[in-house]
Design an enzyme around this catalytic site. Sequence first.
Site, mmCIF file in Angstrom:
data_model
loop_
_atom_site.group_PDB
_atom_site.id
_atom_site.type_symbol
_atom_site.label_atom_id
_atom_site.label_comp_id
_atom_site.label_asym_id
_atom_site.label_seq_id
_atom_site.Cartn_x
_atom_site.Cartn_y
_atom_site.Cartn_z
ATOM 1 N N ASP A 253 52.011 55.855 45.634
ATOM 2 C CA ASP A 253 50.973 55.769 46.671
ATOM 3 C C ASP A 253 51.400 56.471 47.949
ATOM 4 O O ASP A 253 50.557 56.898 48.741
ATOM 5 C CB ASP A 253 50.721 54.302 47.064
ATOM 6 C CG ASP A 253 50.154 53.473 45.939
ATOM 7 O OD1 ASP A 253 50.542 52.290 45.830
ATOM 8 O OD2 ASP A 253 49.327 53.997 45.176
ATOM 9 N N ILE B 122 44.560 58.531 40.833
ATOM 10 C CA ILE B 122 43.460 58.066 41.681
ATOM 11 C C ILE B 122 44.009 56.960 42.576
ATOM 12 O O ILE B 122 44.247 55.835 42.117
ATOM 13 C CB ILE B 122 42.279 57.501 40.866
ATOM 14 C CG1 ILE B 122 41.687 58.579 39.960
ATOM 15 C CG2 ILE B 122 41.193 56.968 41.810
ATOM 16 C CD1 ILE B 122 40.437 58.127 39.205
ATOM 17 N N GLU C 9 51.786 56.840 37.971
ATOM 18 C CA GLU C 9 51.368 55.435 37.967
ATOM 19 C C GLU C 9 51.002 54.944 36.570
ATOM 20 O O GLU C 9 51.452 53.879 36.139
ATOM 21 C CB GLU C 9 50.176 55.237 38.912
ATOM 22 C CG GLU C 9 49.588 53.830 38.806
ATOM 23 C CD GLU C 9 48.637 53.457 39.908
ATOM 24 O OE1 GLU C 9 48.084 54.358 40.568
ATOM 25 O OE2 GLU C 9 48.435 52.246 40.125
#
Lengths: 307, 279
Positions: free
Chosen positions: B220, B92, B70
């Site tokens: 994700d 995260i 990401e």
Amino acid sequence: MFILYRSQVSAQSVFLFLIRSCSSNMADLWQNAMDHAVAAARRAGQVVREALQDDRKVMTKSSSVDLVTQTDQKVEQLIIQSVREKFPKHRFIGEESVAAGEPCVLTDGPTWIIDPIDGTTNFVHAFPFVAVSIGFSVNKQMEFGVVYSCLEDKMYTAKRGKGAFCNGEPLQVSNQEDIKQSIIATEFGSSRDPEAVDKIFSSLRNILCIPVHGVRGAGTAAINMCLVASGCVEAYYEIGIHVWDVAAGSLIVSEAGGVLMDVEGGEVDLMSRRVVAANSRTIGERIVKQIDSFSPPRDDASSLHKH
Amino acid sequence: MADLWQNAMDHAVAAARRAGQVVREALQDDRKVMTKSSSVDLVTQTDQKVEQLIIQSVREKFPKHRFIGEESVAAGEPCVLTDGPTWIIDPIDGTTNFVHAFPFVAVSIGFSVNKQMEFGVVYSCLEDKMYTAKRGKGAFCNGEPLQVSNQEDIKQSIIATEFGSSRDPEAVDKIFSSLRNILCIPVHGVRGAGTAAINMCLVASGCVEAYYEIGIHVWDVAAGSLIVSEAGGVLMDVEGGEVDLMSRRVVAANSRTIGERIVKQIDSFSPPRDDASSL
């Protein structure tokens, strides 16, 4: 309670002894009651965890999504019976008792306000937030609150004037004063009445688009209030909750430094079916501005039908 | 070859666990917050630090492997899935939760070869729950096997979804209309953990019957998608077709029945794809 001493003491010292022992007994009495509540909540949590091993037969109450199970009813009975043995003069407002026809009226007397399983929908699905909520009020004022999040094994407690705690660690609300840096907790509730749903959605959209960082919901009012007290969310609001969902949590929030208000900004009324719990008046009032409010039937309205 | 992926998977689990430790420690300090695509799309130095840690440790052991991370993509790296062994990393997932110490924060590491997921690891580090799945070998949480819910009645289901980080009024319109359609089926309830990876693990665990979202990214959902399918669940696009992890859209459900019922209620739209070539 006092012991009459057969001794050569003056009438005045006997009088003073009686006064002092009555007031310290009063504080002791609520501490005893609180210790009993914590123990009862822990035992109830154990019953809930065990019930999760078996199938959970589900019934419905005011709507097809307002769920109740035998565990709710069993746990409430366990708590009430154990309290009655120790405190025979105390009164009760319990979710399942009220559903069975008991009155829901708050008097000045010592009253236990019980939600045996807050988050029954979560319980049915084994979603991780399920709480036992026990609040205790005297003279219509909360003296202590206990919320046991039994799948997380988190015991939240507060005693009036003595702070709020989770598993013994002190709780403090968030110090965030900027609404655009906040997370807000709320729920859709169990009404599917189109007018209510309209207002719930419009409030939600108003708040999301302030914009806030995010909107969350644990699926239980009691735990949402503990999330405010813990500083994880800046505020929680909901229209449609009941007094037993928020009685204990309301004291936990205020003892952690937070505030409570009505969804229209006035003083909170635990029987009104509406609540805002926030880390500060600033955040609370900002949230209130965005709420499209309405008034469900009050918990203390005498009626045949509870919605 | 099978052994190689097992080594890679063991490495992923160890890396996720170490990353979770870094996250927990960072929660003791103040968390300085920056923003990305909008004022509510948050990132912190911990996101960046954790991604670097994972990538470096993997490069040492597996120098030929590729990465889609990401924060690397945010810094300009391409986001293209090739046939080569590729680590798809969200250091995260649930940064907003992390900033607020809201209890759901995950490290997500997916591994794909020939554009197929070989293993997935999602570490919910504040709960200390390590979710794993290896293709053909089932899904687990802390070693216990996972199984989706067997609920086939949409009116007895809980659905997970999120509002996402777009505040664009047209997107918000559609997100709200889908949400309202689904709530009023009626379902038992709608929930959101605040992280796609954990929402998918909740499907795999049987706690919710389905999760859907428009606006997520490949990092994700890569790991979570395998965890769901190895737990007996299904994946599909929000319009009912085959899932495309680069399309920014996903439905993960316990069954085709529930998935298709959800799809009927979704007011769909198409955010820019993750693999669209841009500046």
